[in-house]
Design a protein around this motif. Structure first.
Motif, mmCIF file in Angstrom:
data_model
loop_
_atom_site.group_PDB
_atom_site.id
_atom_site.type_symbol
_atom_site.label_atom_id
_atom_site.label_comp_id
_atom_site.label_asym_id
_atom_site.label_seq_id
_atom_site.Cartn_x
_atom_site.Cartn_y
_atom_site.Cartn_z
ATOM 1 N N LYS A 105 0.847 -1.203 0.000
ATOM 2 C CA LYS A 105 0.000 0.000 0.000
ATOM 3 C C LYS A 105 0.877 1.246 0.000
ATOM 4 C CE LYS A 105 -3.503 -2.701 0.288
ATOM 5 N NZ LYS A 105 -3.982 -3.208 -1.006
ATOM 6 N N GLN A 142 -6.923 4.580 0.584
ATOM 7 C CA GLN A 142 -5.565 4.048 0.641
ATOM 8 C C GLN A 142 -5.552 2.553 0.333
ATOM 9 O OE1 GLN A 142 -3.328 4.273 4.412
ATOM 10 N NE2 GLN A 142 -1.475 4.403 3.158
ATOM 11 N N GLU A 143 -6.465 1.844 0.946
ATOM 12 C CA GLU A 143 -6.499 0.388 0.790
ATOM 13 C C GLU A 143 -6.683 -0.018 -0.672
ATOM 14 O OE1 GLU A 143 -5.946 -1.896 2.989
ATOM 15 O OE2 GLU A 143 -6.492 -3.634 1.770
ATOM 16 N N HIS A 144 -7.486 0.734 -1.406
ATOM 17 C CA HIS A 144 -7.834 0.350 -2.783
ATOM 18 C C HIS A 144 -7.145 1.219 -3.832
ATOM 19 C CE1 HIS A 144 -10.683 -2.693 -1.517
ATOM 20 N NE2 HIS A 144 -10.987 -1.864 -0.530
#
Lengths: 262, 791, 159
Positions: free
Chosen positions: B12, C92-94
């Protein structure tokens, strides 16, 4: 933008008085006026916000009339008009985007009479009555060509009274950049006939397509439009589409509105 | 390599936290003490002689601190073109001066001829309006072909013609190509326009100039994709500032897409103004100004011919292109329509004869330069459209004709007739992946479903190859490039074992802060969270060439690898010393140094600490510290390739095209972070959809830009695009860089426009509009409706 | 003129020119630079904030007209302890952002959508974002992030 004096009166009377000042302009939601001022294409010396006046917002109905107060935002109409006049709620829910609908008002939209705005089509397409601080104006008299209305300097739209049709639909074909209507057609069916109002297309701003109205009044189906056409010469031509294309869209969208309202 | 490699992992993004919480720092967010503001007076005519400029009224306006005109910069240099092109007859291109402020003439709407510095931005703008310029309007030169042939009306009076160069590639091939086409069984001809685009990163440009009279140091904070290149241009060519006295900082930058590669006059102006008034000067571009000043992209008028036999085997390709350069040469403007375009004209195919002719033409429009893809989208569009047309004429399936002519895996390395040597590729394998992910076998069913709803469905296919990882200095030097195109990285291992990596590439959406640590972590076997990337500040980073041409990972990433390898070599010396062994006996694996054949070992962190506490170092053999720099210059371009499929529905009643699905199978070589790569492809495809369906920078015959705001320039919104299907599993690693990577930033914008246009033509052909063989981009509803109804 | 309002839960008052736009008030007078300006025609949506709970383009509202209002900006979305709002975390995660410039406006619009429609489908998300332009992501991962933030599965047929 150029500087100006900002006022936010608490009553219609104070607003009207404030607007007597030379080069004063009323500010509704500002969704058209402020970008115009930022481009330095408008330079009022005084801006009178109508947002502080109690009773200028809200949607109500009385018999077969829907009453929308002049300062009512598009978001409120989209949320609250659906019960009695779904066609109007549908129209309001597609003006601009969500953030524009939070601020933009029906009074501001009608008073500006942008040739590609949506509300003029609904007002003209239902034969609405525009009520101001001093009089009532029928929609057929109100719209007087691009960016031009029957309003006097400093006259404020306080409410709009829409006759509620038996069925109505608004078909909006987007000018894809601005998301105003490249062509928008409002079709409303009443007991005594059909009204068709077209925005976005006409050189003179919003207009009624009377041939279509008579054809649809006797036969409310898209087939009734066969053989009818609007003149390409009367249509706006720009980088997004020719007059001929807009003329075609007027007919195409009218048919689709009839189908959706049937 | 460590057992659990972080290469290929969707780590991430660490940069996200500041952006999602509103804590990013873009140039316009910076407020310097006593900051002042600049505004520009810009031409509202496309072409005119500056008769006089009266600044007295402006100077008297409230808050005004200084006014500049072109006269103030008459003695300083011009903003140069970075690439020298020679015409077919061997003569060098013409290079008229591009001044900081227009001097003598204005040459496009938006050309700045004066600037005002004031206490507030609004005061500066008020005063800029009060500048009284008398500009004698001259006929606007807008039409490309007319500009090329008209020598009496010229954009630049000091050169003889509006044609900057007339380039042939390869001139020696010309006769053979002409001959091959003359004798070919079948020739497909297509005339097309590659539409002019405005890049439109959502962050408008912004520059702040600062000058310290005590040290005579300048600082420029600016929206740049390559701070060192900007510094070089400002110092060496325009302002004559010693390079060591200018620091250029490109902080968070809100997208670039090419338009922020270039040096613009506003940057020089804020520096000169800061020095004159002794206070920082900020200029923030409005969106309306951006349309009139940011370099535009594309704008080619092309005729392409494809000669084949009756089985669809390619025999020859010949193109003639007029490329719009705009009013001045922007920094990459001459490379984009030539070497980044003509060298790609063989595509993915074995076509023995190729000749490309490009005439670069000055017009009274904004300068045109590289925009995402830069030359390669133009080449790909021409070729993939003419192949589609050819397939239809010969009655061959569009996938079959491509497969029939693909370069086959055993043919690599493959030298094309337009002088590139492709290192690797397996185009059939990529097409296999496309056929699978796009579910092409289900197309007939979807076609019927669309028909039942009154919609015309079409399927479009394209292939592309691009030369990126720009580029090998020796090659570009031979081709006229005036700069080297290496990149650089410094890896600094701190005493406590954390690592700072200073890189020449700039990240403005490309996620370097996340992906570059993955590379270092992989090599050093330490946790990627201990590694920090530093970029965008010439005072901190080594001299690198920045971010464009899908080069960051392939070139700068390779420099990071090289610097890391140097770190390992140095650390082995230290570790050997610590373990009392020669460095040749030291192995390094998973972050641990060990002496071969013993159980002696020492972790990386201990070595790092030792490097900075060298009490017992044999200083004749080992220097203290653990910091290494590497410059990496690749041996060749990299050659990503791909196959794209698009399905559309056309509404015959309105001409509106809806993109129903978009599938992209790409070969990017090795992939460091799949999440990031997929995101790059998504964005590229969306921009390609924008070019194909809606984006168009349109000038009228007077040189007025009609699409000069978001009210008229259409870009894709969320509802204009579908979810994308992407695949990068059929990859062939690059053979000549240490990461085996090829680059992914531009691919989507290169491969998607022809697939989409091919799909629309397919839809109309299936609906019986057999005379519609081409529609020029953008395929707006109005144009498609015209094609349907006038066919 | 002097104006006062509540921004991210804090009462603020400043002297401003009558022509001050809300976005300039937030950015320049209050230093809340997370709200961005990407255009001058109220199209791009980089400046979206919430005024009295509704999404507003701060570039198209006068600061003076927000007198007494409750204003929320991107800086007010995370919890006081720094806990990210579900939409921020999902972005953020995706990988719902690249350059980050449109992101604050995108997140504020997404928050307004989920308030109005807690479980939007893909089509509704795309329609609602029509006033926010992203030039980097192609919207794919923004749509996924908003699906995820609304507690819905993000497995989308196309993938």
């Amino acid at each position: 933008m150029y500087n100006f004096e900002f006022q936010k009166p608490g009553s219609i009377e104070d607003a009207v008085a404030a607007l007597r000042h030379e080069d004063a302009m009323p500010l509704g939601g500002g969704q058209t006026l402020l970008p115009t001022m930022k481009a330095r294409l408008a330079s009022p010396t005084r801006l009178v916000s109508l947002g502080g006046i109690p009773g200028m917002k809200g949607v109500s109905s009385s018999g077969d009339t829907l009453i929308v107060k002049g300062g009512t935002t598009h978001a409120i109409v989209a949320r609250e008009a659906g019960g009695v006049f779904p066609g109007l709620a549908q129209l309001a829910s597609h003006i601009g985007d969500a953030a524009v609908r939070s601020r933009g008002t029906i009074g501001g939209s009608l008073a500006n009479n942008d040739p590609a705005a949506c509300y003029p089509a609904a007002a003209l397409g239902t034969g609405a009555t525009i009520k101001t601080d001093r009089r009532e104006i029928a929609a057929d008299e109100f719209f007087q060509g691009m960016f031009s209305t029957a309003l006097d300097e400093g006259e404020i739209i306080t409410e709009v009274r829409f006759p509620i049709p038996q069925a109505a639909n608004y078909q909006k074909f987007l000018q894809p950049a601005s998301r105003f209507a490249m062509v928008g057609v409002f079709v409303a069916r009443f007991a005594d006939g059909v009204r068709v109002a077209v925005t976005g297309a006409g050189n003179d701003g919003v207009f009624r397509w009377s041939e279509a109205e008579s054809a649809l009044s006797s036969n409310f189906s898209a087939d009734a439009l066969a053989g009818l056409s609007v003149s390409a010469d009367d249509m706006i031509a720009d980088i997004h589409g020719s007059g001929a294309y807009r003329a075609h869209l007027v007919k195409e969208l009218t048919g689709r509105a009839v189908l959706a309202a049937s | 390599m460590p057992k659990d490699s972080v290469i290929g992992t969707s780590t991430k993004r660490r940069e996200d936290k500041r952006f999602i919480t509103g804590r990013g720092q873009y140039t316009d967010d910076i407020v310097l003490k006593d900051q002042t503001y600049a505004a520009f007076a810009r031409s509202d005519v496309a072409h005119g002689k500056i008769v006089s400029i009266d600044t007295s009224a402006a100077e008297a306006m409230p808050g005004v601190l200084a006014v500049f005109t072109g006269e103030d910069f008459a003695e300083v240099g011009g903003n140069p073109a970075g690439w020298l092109i020679h015409s077919r007859d061997g003569t060098p291109m013409t290079e008229p001066k591009r001044p900081v402020l227009a001097h003598g003439k204005v040459r496009h709407v938006g050309d700045a001829y004066a600037a005002v510095i004031a206490e507030t931005a609004e005061q500066a703008r008020d005063a800029a309006e009060a500048i009284d310029a008398t500009i004698e309007e001259l006929p606007a030169i807008v039409d490309l072909r007319q500009a090329a042939s008209d020598t009496s009306n010229r954009v630049h009076d000091e050169v003889a013609s509006n044609v900057c160069f007339d380039w042939g590639w390869i001139e020696d091939n010309r006769a053979a190509v002409d001959e091959a086409i003359k004798g070919a069984p079948h020739v497909t001809t297509l005339e097309l326009r590659n539409n002019r685009l405005s890049p439109n990163p959502i962050e408008p440009r912004c520059s702040i100039g600062d000058f310290n009279p005590g040290t005579e140091d300048y600082t420029l904070y600016t929206t740049s994709q390559n701070p060192h290149l900007t510094r070089l241009l400002v110092c060496a060519f325009v302002m004559g500032i010693p390079e060591n006295k200018l620091r250029v900082v490109a902080p968070d930058v809100g997208g670039g897409f090419g338009s922020k590669i270039y040096h613009y006059g506003e940057e020089a102006l804020v520096l000169a103004a800061a020095k004159r008034i002794g206070r920082p000067v900020k200029w923030t571009c409005s969106r309306s100004e951006a349309f009139l000043t940011d370099a535009h992209g594309r704008d080619h008028v092309t005729k392409i011919e494809l000669a084949t036999d009756f089985d669809g085997n390619f025999i020859a390709v010949r193109t003639e292109t007029f490329a719009n350069l705009g009013a001045y040469l922007s920094n990459f403007a001459t490379a984009t329509p030539t070497f980044l375009h003509g060298t790609l004209m063989a595509g993915n195919y074995t076509v023995p004869n190729v000749y490309v002719n490009v005439k670069g033409v000055f017009t009274n429009t904004v300068p045109v330069d590289a925009y995402r893809g830069a030359g390669r989208p133009e080449a790909t569009f021409s070729l993939e459209r003419v192949i589609d047309k050819c397939a239809r004429e010969l009655g061959i399936d569009p996938i079959e004709i491509r497969r029939k002519n693909y370069i086959k895996p055993h043919q690599f390395p493959y030298t094309t007739p337009v002088a590139l040597e492709y290192d690797t590729g397996d185009y059939d394998a990529v097409m296999d992946r496309l056929e699978a992910i796009a579910d092409l076998s289900g197309f007939e069913r979807r076609l019927n479903d669309s028909a039942s709803r009154g919609k015309l469905r079409g399927l479009g296919i394209s292939s592309y190859i691009e030369a990126c990882g720009i580029a090998p200095s020796n090659l570009v030097g031979a081709l006229g490039g005036r700069v080297g195109l290496y990149d650089a990285a410094t890896v600094r291992v701190n005493a406590t074992g954390t690592i700072s990596v200073m890189v020449g590439a700039h990240s403005h959406g490309q996620s370097h802060e996340t992906t570059f640590p993955q590379i270092v972590a992989d090599r050093l076997g330490i946790d990627e969270s201990k590694i920090e990337i530093v970029h965008g500040d010439t005072a901190k980073i080594p001299f690198g060439m920045g971010t464009y041409g899908s080069r960051s990972l392939a070139v700068c990433g390779s420099a990071v690898v090289r610097a890391t390898e140097k770190i390992i070599a140095k650390a082995k010396l230290i570790a050997g010393h610590m373990m009392e062994a020669g460095d040749a006996e030291v192995d390094f694996e998973d972050g641990v140094f060990s002496v071969r054949g013993t159980n002696k070992n020492v972790p990386f962190g201990d070595v790092a600490l030792k490097a900075y506490i060298p009490h017992d170092f044999p200083l004749d053999r080992i220097e203290p510290g653990l910091e290494e720099t590497a410059f990496y210059d690749p041996a060749n371009f990299t050659y990503p390739s791909g196959c794209y499929a698009c399905e559309v529905e056309v509404d015959p009643g309105t001409g509106k095209v809806e993109v129903m699905s978009f599938a992209a199978a790409d070969d990017f070589g090795n992939v460091i972070n799949p999440m990031v790569v997929e995101g790059q492809v998504h964005g590229g495809i969306a921009q390609g959809i924008g070019q194909a369906l809606m984006e168009n920078a349109v000038y009228d015959e007077n040189g007025q830009l009609l699409s000069a705001s978001y009210m008229d320039y259409t870009m894709p919104r969320a509802y204009d695009v579908p979810m994308f299907k992407v695949d990068h599993s059929a990859n062939t690693p690059c053979t000549h860089n240490p990461l085996g990577v090829k680059g992914c930033g531009e691919a989507g914008a290169i491969g998607s426009p022809p697939a989409l246009v091919n799909a629309v033509i397919d839809a109309l052909q299936r609906a019986g509009r057999s005379s519609v063989t081409h529609i020029d981009m953008p395929l707006t509803p109005s144009r498609v409706w015209d094609a349907i109804h006038n066919s | 003129m002097k104006i006062s309002m509540t921004v991210n839960g804090k009462e603020v008052a400043r002297e401003v020119e009558d022509r001050r736009l809300l976005v300039d008030y937030l950015r320049q007078d209050l230093g809340l630079t997370g709200t961005h300006v990407g255009c001058d025609t109220s199209q791009c949506g980089a400046c979206v904030v919430h005024v009295d709970g509704e999404p507003v383009k701060a570039c198209t509202m006068l600061a003076a007209d927000a007198e007494g209002a409750q204003v929320k900006t991107i800086e007010g979305m995370a919890g006081k302890d720094g806990t990210l709002h579900a939409i921020q975390a999902a972005f953020q995660e995706h990988h719902g952002l690249q350059c980050g410039f449109c992101t604050p406006g995108m997140i504020m619009s997404a928050a307004a959508l989920l308030k109005e429609n807690p479980k939007p489908n893909e089509h509704e998300i795309r329609e609602y974002l029509d006033g926010n332009i992203c030039r980097c992501t192609g919207y794919h991962n923004i749509v996924k992030a908003i699906m995820a933030a609304s507690g819905q599965p993000v497995a989308i047929a196309a993938e």
